[in-house]
Scaffold this motif. Structure first.
Motif, PDB file in Angstrom:
ATOM      1  N   ALA A 200      14.223  -5.449  21.068  1.00 30.45           N
ATOM      2  CA  ALA A 200      15.679  -5.584  20.983  1.00 30.45           C
ATOM      3  C   ALA A 200      16.181  -6.675  21.918  1.00 30.45           C
ATOM      4  N   VAL A 201      15.602  -6.734  23.115  1.00 32.65           N
ATOM      5  CA  VAL A 201      15.983  -7.782  24.074  1.00 32.65           C
ATOM      6  C   VAL A 201      15.620  -9.154  23.532  1.00 32.65           C
ATOM      7  N   ALA A 202      14.435  -9.270  22.920  1.00 33.98           N
ATOM      8  CA  ALA A 202      13.996 -10.556  22.362  1.00 33.98           C
ATOM      9  C   ALA A 202      14.911 -11.004  21.228  1.00 33.98           C
ATOM     10  N   ILE A 203      15.321 -10.063  20.367  1.00 30.76           N
ATOM     11  CA  ILE A 203      16.223 -10.396  19.260  1.00 30.76           C
ATOM     12  C   ILE A 203      17.584 -10.825  19.799  1.00 30.76           C
ATOM     13  N   ALA A 204      18.103 -10.074  20.780  1.00 30.04           N
ATOM     14  CA  ALA A 204      19.404 -10.416  21.370  1.00 30.04           C
ATOM     15  C   ALA A 204      19.358 -11.797  22.011  1.00 30.04           C
ATOM     16  N   GLY A 205      18.255 -12.086  22.713  1.00 33.95           N
ATOM     17  CA  GLY A 205      18.112 -13.400  23.341  1.00 33.95           C
ATOM     18  C   GLY A 205      18.047 -14.510  22.312  1.00 33.95           C
ATOM     19  N   GLY A 206      17.321 -14.276  21.214  1.00 34.88           N
ATOM     20  CA  GLY A 206      17.229 -15.282  20.154  1.00 34.88           C
ATOM     21  C   GLY A 206      18.575 -15.573  19.528  1.00 34.88           C
ATOM     22  N   VAL A 207      19.341 -14.519  19.249  1.00 33.12           N
ATOM     23  CA  VAL A 207      20.679 -14.697  18.670  1.00 33.12           C
ATOM     24  C   VAL A 207      21.576 -15.467  19.634  1.00 33.12           C
ATOM     25  N   LEU A 208      21.506 -15.125  20.920  1.00 35.17           N
ATOM     26  CA  LEU A 208      22.346 -15.790  21.919  1.00 35.17           C
ATOM     27  C   LEU A 208      22.036 -17.281  21.995  1.00 35.17           C
ATOM     28  N   PHE A 209      20.750 -17.643  22.026  1.00 31.83           N
ATOM     29  CA  PHE A 209      20.383 -19.055  22.086  1.00 31.83           C
ATOM     30  C   PHE A 209      20.878 -19.803  20.849  1.00 31.83           C
ATOM     31  N   CYS A 210      20.754 -19.196  19.685  1.00 35.37           N
ATOM     32  CA  CYS A 210      21.229 -19.843  18.453  1.00 35.37           C
ATOM     33  C   CYS A 210      22.749 -20.029  18.485  1.00 35.37           C
ATOM     34  N   LEU A 211      23.464 -19.037  19.023  1.00 36.23           N
ATOM     35  CA  LEU A 211      24.918 -19.159  19.150  1.00 36.23           C
ATOM     36  C   LEU A 211      25.291 -20.299  20.095  1.00 36.23           C
ATOM     37  N   PHE A 212      24.551 -20.430  21.206  1.00 36.63           N
ATOM     38  CA  PHE A 212      24.798 -21.534  22.130  1.00 36.63           C
ATOM     39  C   PHE A 212      24.587 -22.875  21.428  1.00 36.63           C
ATOM     40  N   GLY A 213      23.487 -22.963  20.663  1.00 34.05           N
ATOM     41  CA  GLY A 213      23.198 -24.199  19.943  1.00 34.05           C
ATOM     42  C   GLY A 213      24.278 -24.533  18.934  1.00 34.05           C
ATOM     43  N   ALA A 214      24.749 -23.525  18.192  1.00 34.06           N
ATOM     44  CA  ALA A 214      25.792 -23.742  17.183  1.00 34.06           C
ATOM     45  C   ALA A 214      27.104 -24.157  17.836  1.00 34.06           C
ATOM     46  N   GLN A 215      27.421 -23.521  18.962  1.00 33.62           N
ATOM     47  CA  GLN A 215      28.668 -23.858  19.655  1.00 33.62           C
ATOM     48  C   GLN A 215      28.634 -25.273  20.206  1.00 33.62           C
ATOM     49  N   ASP A 216      27.502 -25.660  20.804  1.00 28.39           N
ATOM     50  CA  ASP A 216      27.372 -27.016  21.343  1.00 28.39           C
ATOM     51  C   ASP A 216      27.390 -28.055  20.234  1.00 28.39           C
ATOM     52  N   ARG A 217      26.772 -27.730  19.096  1.00 25.52           N
ATOM     53  CA  ARG A 217      26.763 -28.659  17.969  1.00 25.52           C
ATOM     54  C   ARG A 217      28.175 -28.863  17.434  1.00 25.52           C
ATOM     55  N   LYS A 218      28.947 -27.768  17.369  1.00 28.21           N
ATOM     56  CA  LYS A 218      30.324 -27.854  16.898  1.00 28.21           C
ATOM     57  C   LYS A 218      31.166 -28.699  17.834  1.00 28.21           C
ATOM     58  N   SER A 219      30.981 -28.511  19.157  1.00 34.82           N
ATOM     59  CA  SER A 219      31.761 -29.286  20.129  1.00 34.82           C
ATOM     60  C   SER A 219      31.410 -30.767  20.062  1.00 34.82           C
ATOM     61  N   THR A 220      30.149 -31.068  19.742  1.00 29.59           N
ATOM     62  CA  THR A 220      29.742 -32.465  19.596  1.00 29.59           C
ATOM     63  C   THR A 220      30.447 -33.106  18.423  1.00 29.59           C
ATOM     64  N   ARG A 221      30.539 -32.383  17.307  1.00 29.45           N
ATOM     65  CA  ARG A 221      31.216 -32.910  16.126  1.00 29.45           C
ATOM     66  C   ARG A 221      32.698 -33.132  16.394  1.00 29.45           C
ATOM     67  N   LEU A 222      33.331 -32.173  17.096  1.00 25.95           N
ATOM     68  CA  LEU A 222      34.753 -32.306  17.407  1.00 25.95           C
ATOM     69  C   LEU A 222      35.011 -33.510  18.304  1.00 25.95           C
ATOM     70  N   ASN A 223      34.141 -33.710  19.285  1.00 33.48           N
ATOM     71  CA  ASN A 223      34.299 -34.862  20.192  1.00 33.48           C
ATOM     72  C   ASN A 223      34.107 -36.166  19.446  1.00 33.48           C
ATOM     73  N   SER A 224      33.159 -36.198  18.514  1.00 35.58           N
ATOM     74  CA  SER A 224      32.903 -37.427  17.742  1.00 35.58           C
ATOM     75  C   SER A 224      34.095 -37.754  16.857  1.00 35.58           C
ATOM     76  N   SER A 225      34.666 -36.733  16.201  1.00 40.43           N
ATOM     77  CA  SER A 225      35.830 -36.989  15.323  1.00 40.43           C
ATOM     78  C   SER A 225      37.043 -37.400  16.143  1.00 40.43           C
ATOM     79  N   HIS A 226      37.174 -36.863  17.350  1.00 39.38           N
ATOM     80  CA  HIS A 226      38.290 -37.221  18.222  1.00 39.38           C
ATOM     81  C   HIS A 226      38.172 -38.697  18.636  1.00 39.38           C
ATOM     82  N   LEU A 227      36.959 -39.128  18.958  1.00 37.23           N
ATOM     83  CA  LEU A 227      36.755 -40.531  19.353  1.00 37.23           C
ATOM     84  C   LEU A 227      37.033 -41.469  18.196  1.00 37.23           C
ATOM     85  N   CYS A 228      36.697 -41.041  16.977  1.00 39.91           N
ATOM     86  CA  CYS A 228      36.923 -41.898  15.819  1.00 39.91           C
ATOM     87  C   CYS A 228      38.401 -42.058  15.544  1.00 39.91           C
TER      88      CYS A 228
END
Length: 230
Positions: A200-228
């Motif tokens: 259960a801990v391993a699954i929770a950790g995996g989900v958390l890391f994926c959420l971090f990756g998705a959030q950072d990817r989204k913020s990168t896209r927002l920053n790129s569109s803002h610069l454009c």
């Protein structure tokens, strides 16, 4: 960058780092080191040595993440951090769902390593007087914990977080997370570990890391569109 943006980055780094440590360090090798050492020695001494090592490691990792954008472009560093989060997250989910072998038995492995270290220490037969601030137990706990944490998943994740978030927030959040986990370990870590599902801990950790990756990817896209749009 305005002060509100700095505050948001600080809080983001603080929350992400603290949450990541709390989930990934329960049942980890450093958790068991603190739990087992506290069964043999003073809890306060073991806690001091362990949190000292983890605090130094967290600060070093955050500094490495902060320095990375100065050596590589911030955009590349950001995408590397996103890639790391998805890699660790997906690997953890795969291992815990499709390739679960009943757990890595971290407790037994750590007990064996500490027993071996005790045998080597006894074989030297050198008795030294304990210093008030630097007792042999404190130094031993510090060294063992530091070496066990070096190259660990949480250390690499801390580097990635500091590369994309405020390094001060990441450091403080990481130290607080480690303090909570280490405190739980020295108080009743062994009993706790026997009643917490590693899967259960391993699954929770995996989900958390994926959420971090998705959030950072989204913020990168927002920053790129803002610069454009500028």
């Amino acid at each position: 960058m305005c002060s509100s943006d700095l505050d948001n980055e600080f809080l983001e780094g603080l929350v992400k780092s603290g949450t990541m440590i709390l989930i990934s360090e329960i049942g980890d090798k450093t958790f068991f080191i603190a739990a087992i050492m506290a069964m043999r020695h003073s809890r306060l001494t073991v806690f001091t040595g362990a949190i000292g090592a983890l605090g130094v490691m967290t600060a070093l990792s955050a500094a490495m993440g902060w320095a990375a954008p100065n050596l590589i472009s911030k955009e590349i560093t950001h995408y590397l951090a996103v890639g790391l989060f998805f890699f660790f997250g997906l690997r953890s989910l795969y291992e815990s769902i499709f390739a679960w072998d009943g757990g890595g038995d971290e407790l037994a492995e750590t007990e064996a390593e500490l027993a071996d270290a005790d045998k080597k220490k006894k074989s030297t037969k050198k008795k030294k007087k304990k210093a008030a601030l630097l007792s042999p137990v404190l130094v031993e706990t510090f060294v063992i914990t530091f070496l066990a944490e070096w190259g660990d998943r949480s250390q690499i994740a801390t580097i990635g977080l500091a590369a994309s978030s405020d390094p001060v927030g990441v450091t403080i959040g990481g130290v607080v997370g480690h303090a909570v986990c280490t405190g739980a370990a020295v108080i009743g870590g062994r009993h706790m570990a026997e009643h917490i599902s590693e899967r259960a801990v391993a699954i929770a950790g995996g989900v958390l890391f994926c959420l971090f990756g998705a959030q950072d990817r989204k913020s990168t896209r927002l920053n790129s569109s803002h610069l454009c749009n500028l």
